[in-house]
Each structure stands twice: as structure tokens, then as C-alpha cells.
Design a protein around this motif. Structure first.
Motif, PDB file in Angstrom:
ATOM      1  N   LEU A   1     -17.129  19.095  18.164  1.00 25.39           N
ATOM      2  CA  LEU A   1     -17.171  18.004  19.145  1.00 25.39           C
ATOM      3  C   LEU A   1     -17.277  16.669  18.407  1.00 25.39           C
ATOM      4  CD1 LEU A   1     -19.572  19.633  21.769  1.00 25.39           C
ATOM      5  CD2 LEU A   1     -17.095  19.849  21.555  1.00 25.39           C
TER       6      LEU A   1
ATOM      7  N   ALA B   1     -11.029  15.827  27.570  1.00 22.40           N
ATOM      8  CA  ALA B   1     -10.885  16.812  28.652  1.00 22.40           C
ATOM      9  C   ALA B   1     -10.665  18.195  28.049  1.00 22.40           C
ATOM     10  CB  ALA B   1      -9.708  16.422  29.549  1.00 22.40           C
TER      11      ALA B   1
ATOM     12  N   HIS C   1     -10.694   6.678  26.258  1.00 19.35           N
ATOM     13  CA  HIS C   1     -12.015   6.952  25.695  1.00 19.35           C
ATOM     14  C   HIS C   1     -12.016   6.669  24.192  1.00 19.35           C
ATOM     15  CE1 HIS C   1     -14.572   8.714  28.805  1.00 19.35           C
ATOM     16  NE2 HIS C   1     -13.487   9.222  29.347  1.00 19.35           N
TER      17      HIS C   1
ATOM     18  N   SER D   1     -21.420  15.207  26.709  1.00 24.79           N
ATOM     19  CA  SER D   1     -21.208  15.436  28.133  1.00 24.79           C
ATOM     20  C   SER D   1     -22.230  16.457  28.594  1.00 24.79           C
ATOM     21  CB  SER D   1     -19.824  16.035  28.385  1.00 24.79           C
ATOM     22  OG  SER D   1     -18.828  15.192  27.870  1.00 24.79           O
TER      23      SER D   1
ATOM     24  N   ARG E   1     -23.581  19.508  30.874  1.00 26.20           N
ATOM     25  CA  ARG E   1     -22.957  20.670  31.529  1.00 26.20           C
ATOM     26  C   ARG E   1     -23.695  20.985  32.823  1.00 26.20           C
ATOM     27  NH1 ARG E   1     -18.585  20.360  28.187  1.00 26.20           N
ATOM     28  NH2 ARG E   1     -19.498  19.632  26.265  1.00 26.20           N
TER      29      ARG E   1
ATOM     30  N   GLN F   1     -16.975  21.628  41.330  1.00 25.75           N
ATOM     31  CA  GLN F   1     -17.759  21.541  40.087  1.00 25.75           C
ATOM     32  C   GLN F   1     -19.186  21.116  40.462  1.00 25.75           C
ATOM     33  OE1 GLN F   1     -15.899  20.148  36.400  1.00 25.75           O
ATOM     34  NE2 GLN F   1     -14.196  19.413  37.618  1.00 25.75           N
TER      35      GLN F   1
ATOM     36  N   ILE G   1     -21.562  19.918  38.789  1.00 23.35           N
ATOM     37  CA  ILE G   1     -22.059  18.637  38.258  1.00 23.35           C
ATOM     38  C   ILE G   1     -21.761  17.476  39.217  1.00 23.35           C
ATOM     39  CG2 ILE G   1     -22.216  19.118  35.771  1.00 23.35           C
ATOM     40  CD1 ILE G   1     -19.458  17.898  35.394  1.00 23.35           C
TER      41      ILE G   1
ATOM     42  N   TYR H   1     -20.325   6.490  29.623  1.00 27.10           N
ATOM     43  CA  TYR H   1     -21.003   7.464  28.753  1.00 27.10           C
ATOM     44  C   TYR H   1     -22.059   6.771  27.901  1.00 27.10           C
ATOM     45  CZ  TYR H   1     -18.336  11.912  28.964  1.00 27.10           C
ATOM     46  OH  TYR H   1     -17.812  13.121  29.319  1.00 27.10           O
TER      47      TYR H   1
ATOM     48  N   SER I   1     -20.892  12.907  32.558  1.00 26.21           N
ATOM     49  CA  SER I   1     -19.685  13.677  32.219  1.00 26.21           C
ATOM     50  C   SER I   1     -18.473  13.104  32.938  1.00 26.21           C
ATOM     51  CB  SER I   1     -19.832  15.152  32.606  1.00 26.21           C
ATOM     52  OG  SER I   1     -18.631  15.844  32.266  1.00 26.21           O
ATOM     53  N   GLY I   2     -17.359  13.052  32.248  1.00 29.26           N
ATOM     54  CA  GLY I   2     -16.085  12.710  32.866  1.00 29.26           C
ATOM     55  C   GLY I   2     -15.635  13.884  33.724  1.00 29.26           C
TER      56      GLY I   2
HETATM   57  C1  LIG Z   1     -10.831  12.687  30.505  1.00 25.58           C
HETATM   58  C2  LIG Z   1     -11.956  13.687  30.557  1.00 25.58           C
HETATM   59  C3  LIG Z   1     -12.018  14.593  31.592  1.00 25.58           C
HETATM   60  C4  LIG Z   1     -13.053  15.515  31.659  1.00 25.58           C
HETATM   61  N1  LIG Z   1     -13.113  16.358  32.737  1.00 25.58           N
HETATM   62  C5  LIG Z   1     -14.162  17.209  32.833  1.00 25.58           C
HETATM   63  C6  LIG Z   1     -14.302  18.017  34.006  1.00 25.58           C
HETATM   64  O1  LIG Z   1     -13.483  17.984  34.934  1.00 25.58           O
HETATM   65  N2  LIG Z   1     -15.400  18.840  34.064  1.00 25.58           N
HETATM   66  C7  LIG Z   1     -16.322  18.911  33.057  1.00 25.58           C
HETATM   67  O2  LIG Z   1     -17.298  19.676  33.167  1.00 25.58           O
HETATM   68  N3  LIG Z   1     -16.204  18.150  31.932  1.00 25.58           N
HETATM   69  C8  LIG Z   1     -15.159  17.300  31.814  1.00 25.58           C
HETATM   70  N4  LIG Z   1     -15.045  16.498  30.700  1.00 25.58           N
HETATM   71  C9  LIG Z   1     -16.012  16.606  29.582  1.00 25.58           C
HETATM   72  C10 LIG Z   1     -15.405  17.410  28.425  1.00 25.58           C
HETATM   73  O3  LIG Z   1     -15.425  18.772  28.732  1.00 25.58           O
HETATM   74  C11 LIG Z   1     -16.159  17.100  27.125  1.00 25.58           C
HETATM   75  O4  LIG Z   1     -15.913  15.782  26.758  1.00 25.58           O
HETATM   76  C12 LIG Z   1     -15.756  18.015  25.988  1.00 25.58           C
HETATM   77  O5  LIG Z   1     -16.121  19.340  26.233  1.00 25.58           O
HETATM   78  C13 LIG Z   1     -16.384  17.570  24.669  1.00 25.58           C
HETATM   79  O6  LIG Z   1     -17.794  17.559  24.766  1.00 25.58           O
HETATM   80  P1  LIG Z   1     -18.652  16.260  24.506  1.00 25.58           P
HETATM   81  O7  LIG Z   1     -18.200  15.209  25.480  1.00 25.58           O
HETATM   82  O8  LIG Z   1     -20.068  16.704  24.730  1.00 25.58           O
HETATM   83  O9  LIG Z   1     -18.418  15.811  23.116  1.00 25.58           O
HETATM   84  C14 LIG Z   1     -14.032  15.554  30.633  1.00 25.58           C
HETATM   85  C15 LIG Z   1     -13.961  14.630  29.582  1.00 25.58           C
HETATM   86  C16 LIG Z   1     -12.936  13.708  29.551  1.00 25.58           C
HETATM   87  C17 LIG Z   1     -12.895  12.715  28.433  1.00 25.58           C
END
Ligand SMILES: Cc1cc2nc3c(=O)[nH]c(=O)nc-3n(C[C@H](O)[C@H](O)[C@H](O)COP(=O)(O)O)c2cc1C
Length: 428
Positions: free
Chosen positions: A79, A85, A170, A283, A285, A355, A357, A389, A400-401
Motif C-alpha cells: 500500500l 480503487a 489522488h 483507508s 475498512r 457497502q 462503510i 483523506y 475511505s473513497g
Molecule cells: C478512487 C477510489 C475508490 C475507492 N473505492 C472504494 C470503495 O468503493 N470501497 C472501499 O471499501 N474502498 C474504496 N477505496 C479505498 C481503496 O480500497 C484503498 O485505497 C486501497 O485498498 C489502498 O488502501 P489504503 O488507502 O489504505 O492505502 C477507494 C479508493 C479510491 C482512491
């Protein structure tokens, strides 16, 4: 104009999620077939190992580095400072360095896996300026972000160009954060000759430029286009073309964005704390359905309202669905105005494809826009997402996105005709 506008919107319209589309086309993939997420140029290129005691190296390093390695279901994930995403990381970074002490003038690829810069092109009287900011020469840095789209389309198919563009936004936000910590101003550029650059950097149909960032001193001087083509190197270990994405990228690469006056933001973060925040950004969970304070929530909003340093701009409107903020009535807000009161947490959970979250968070945000250039709008949404973030993690709030939601139903819930580009959740 209306015809161009329709072209800009065609990709977004064709990739909407609905209850039915998600049921009939779930994105199940065999994780063992994931294409590689790191691009590496052949070993004969000269490399500079990044030394974090060198401020130039650390500026570049902090834009993209791996910050956590973990194993999940026997698959190892690396990570990074930038979220992505599905943790698929389609974005790559190239940086042109000119007139910087100790560095050869050239175009470098940032090799994230090995913490080094690979010199892929030496400059003479040529350079990237002629594509991005003709008639000027930059003493300093020109970053380019590109997307190796198959890393994302492998899983998300046609909708993946949305995720590539959000991820790119991002990544621009990660560059902005590193620039802040290294006392550098930056300017984002979205309107430039991306198609010529894709050709001259040897990307074929497999990688495409999305944005540019300049940081340095600008002089009036004509710089030639690259005198040689960079050879093609694939960003994945295997590749499957998606003609719809390739065509949609081309169509949305040309139309000029709206314009604004360049203005720099002025953040007042505690530097050490902000550095820790950039390094530890993650992000969430899962939320524990806790309330957040109104002061912290408004602080995050203030970061969003800071200027975005670019002349090429698309307006993003932010709707917030407040579920758990002390002292605020739950309900749907546009900016700070309450549009509909009520507890909509079940609804936002459903709209974000069930989802949890999006149900258990303190606030669900939706970014909408009536753009002229789609690529710019999506990247500005991602850029603001990075501020959400960092602003929330800085205040000890999780985030979280969310890029998967039912498009039309979300639009109806928000009572807007503008396209919904992105969603985010914050809370504890
Ligand atoms: C554009 C984008 C869309 C994302 N969409 C989701 C999502 O729909 N559901 C979710 O649980 N996490 C989502 N995430 C979080 C990603 O899963 C997460 O950034 C990735 O697993 C890396 O982990 P980190 O952000 O902790 O470094 C998204 C992140 C980004 C940047």
C-alpha cells in the motif's frame, strides 16, 4: 458545444452502475491473474537510488512511496501514500528535472518498487515544456501522471477509466502534499497535448497521460519537442486491450476545461504532524458508528475550500449526508445548507452498493459536477478526495473513497441533474 458536451458525458453515461448491472455483472476476478502493479524499465537504463536525506529525492519519493506491506489471503499488498480503487495502482509518475544541482537534465521514471529514478531520456534543447506549457522553460520539475489502464480494467472493466482518473487526482494530491512539506509551490495542468506525449513517450495504447504538475522557475524560452521517441515498455506483465476505454480516453482528452486564475492554497498544518499523516494515511475498512465533533468536521471542510493551484478548472459541488456529527441535524446538506432532514444512513449504505462503510460512517460525501472536460473534473474530484483523506486523518478521523454507487439512484436522492463523480466516507 452541446455536441462536445455529449461526447464528454458519453463515457460516464455508458458506465453507470444500477441495481441490475451490479447483479448481472459482478466484478469477480481470480486474484492470481492480477497484472503487475509496478512498471520497471530495462536494466540498462541509468538509475539514481533515492536518498531521503537529499530534499530533492525526498520530495519525489514522498509523492508515491510504499508505506505498508501486508498479506491478505496469501496475496501480498504494497500500500502506498496514494490510495487506489481496489489497491490496483494504475498510475505511474514521470518527472522531468532541469537545472537542479546534482541531477542530470532529463526525464525520469519513478520506479516505486525499488525507490529509484530511472533516467529514460536526456535533454539537450528539447523537453516536456513544448507539450505542456509552450514558449516557457522550467528550471525545476515537471511531473507527468499516466495510467496503465489494464491494471484497473482487469477487474473493473469499462468503468475502470473512472477509477484511473480518480486515482490520478489522488496522486496529484499526494504530489501537492509532498510539495507542501518541501516548501514548493506547484501548478496543476490538465489542458495540454496529451496525445502527442503518449506517442513520444512510447506508451502505445497501453498507458495514457492524465495530468501534469510543474514546480520551479519559469522562463520565457522556446524548448523543442522530444528529438527522439522513448521506446515502449509495458507497465504490466501481460495485457488485454479494452477498445471502449481507449476510445473514451481519446475523446475526453481534447476539449478545453473551464479556466480560472491561478491561486495558491495556504495550509497551516503542523509540519511534523502532517508528515506523519501523509505517511500513515489509510483507508478504513470499518467504522464503529461513533460521532465526530462539529469542529473537526468543519476543519476538514476548510481544507477543501482552499484554492486548487490550477488554471484549468472544473467546479465540483459537494453534497454531504450527515449521520453522526455532534451538534448537527442528520440530513442531506449542500455545502453547509440543510436540504432534507432525516437519518439517511441506510439509504447511503444502499446507494453505495450496500457497502457498510457508507452506512456506519459519520458523513457520506458525494461529489457532483457539470463539467466541460470529464478528465479534468474526475481528477479534481480525486484531488479533493486526497484532501479529505489527509484532512480527516490529520484530525484522527478515518476515511475511505467510494467509487461504486448506483449512479442514477444517487442523482435522484441528491435531486441533482449533475453527474455524480465520486463518493467518500468519513467517521470513526
Ligand atoms: C478512487 C477510489 C475508490 C475507492 N473505492 C472504494 C470503495 O468503493 N470501497 C472501499 O471499501 N474502498 C474504496 N477505496 C479505498 C481503496 O480500497 C484503498 O485505497 C486501497 O485498498 C489502498 O488502501 P489504503 O488507502 O489504505 O492505502 C477507494 C479508493 C479510491 C482512491
Amino acid at each position: 458545444m452541446p455536441q462536445n458536451h455529449n461526447l464528454e458525458k458519453a463515457y460516464h453515461n455508458a458506465t453507470k452502475h444500477s441495481y441490475l448491472s451490479v447483479q448481472t455483472n459482478p466484478n469477480y476476478v481470480d486474484a492470481s491473474t492480477q497484472p503487475s502493479a509496478f512498471k520497471v524499465y530495462p536494466k540498462f537504463y541509468r538509475r539514481v537510488q533515492l536518498n531521503l536525506n537529499n530534499p530533492v529525492h525526498s520530495f519525489i519519493w514522498l509523492t508515491s512511496t510504499v508505506t505498508l506491506e501486508k498479506v491478505y489471503k496469501d496475496v501480498s499488498y504494497k500500500l502506498r501514500v496514494n490510495p487506489s480503487a481496489g489497491a490496483l495502482y494504475p498510475t505511474e509518475v514521470y518527472v522531468q528535472i532541469r537545472s537542479v544541482q546534482g541531477m542530470i537534465d532529463g526525464i525520469y521514471h519513478l520506479e516505486v518498487e525499488n525507490n529509484c529514478l530511472t533516467l529514460i531520456y536526456e535533454l539537450i534543447d528539447d523537453g516536456l515544456e513544448s507539450y505542456v506549457i509552450p514558449t516557457k522553460s522550467i528550471s525545476g520539475f515537471i511531473f507527468l501522471i499516466s495510467c496503465v489502464y489494464y491494471r484497473s480494467s482487469w477487474k473493473y472493466q469499462d468503468r475502470s477509466m473512472r477509477y484511473c482518473l480518480l486515482d490520478s487526482g489522488h496522486h496529484l494530491g499526494a504530489i501537492a502534499a509532498s510539495a507542501y512539506l518541501h516548501d514548493r509551490d506547484i501548478q496543476l495542468i490538465f489542458d495540454f497535448d496529451k496525445l502527442a506525449l503518449n506517442t513520444d513517450l512510447g506508451f502505445e495504447n497501453k498507458e495514457f497521460i492524465t495530468a501534469c504538475v510543474i514546480s520551479g522557475e519559469m522562463q520565457e524560452k522556446k524548448v523543442r519537442r522530444l528529438r527522439l521517441k522513448v521506446p515502449f515498455v509495458c507497465g504490466t506483465d501481460y495485457f488485454e486491450a479494452n477498445q471502449f476505454i481507449e476510445a473514451s480516453y481519446q475523446v475526453t482528452a481534447i476539449q478545453p476545461s473551464r479556466q480560472q486564475k491561478l491561486k495558491q492554497p495556504s495550509f497551516k498544518f503542523d509540519r511534523d504532524k502532517f508528515h506523519q499523516t501523509v505517511w500513515n494515511r489509510r483507508s478504513t475498512r470499518r467504522f464503529r458508528k461513533q460521532f465526530i465533533s462539529q469542529v473537526d468536521y468543519l476543519y476538514i471542510w476548510q481544507q477543501l475550500q482552499q484554492p486548487i493551484p490550477t488554471e484549468n478548472y472544473e467546479e465540483i459541488e459537494i453534497y454531504s449526508v450527515v449521520h453522526r456529527v455532534e451538534g448537527m441535524s442528520p440530513g442531506l446538506y449542500k455545502d453547509k445548507h440543510l436540504l432534507k432532514a432525516g437519518d439517511f444512513s441506510e439509504q447511503t449504505g444502499y446507494l453505495c452498493i450496500n457497502q457498510v462503510i457508507a452506512k456506519d460512517c459519520a458523513v457520506t460525501l458525494f461529489f457532483v459536477s457539470d463539467y466541460t472536460n470529464y478528465q479534468t473534473a474526475m481528477q479534481i474530484a480525486g484531488f479533493l478526495g486526497q484532501r479529505v483523506y489527509l484532512g480527516s486523518n490529520y484530525m484522527g478521523i478515518q476515511c475511505s473513497g467510494i467509487s461504486a454507487y448506483y449512479d442514477d439512484e444517487t442523482q435522484r436522492f441528491l435531486e441533482t441533474t449533475k453527474d455524480v463523480l465520486y463518493a467518500m466516507t468519513i467517521g470513526n
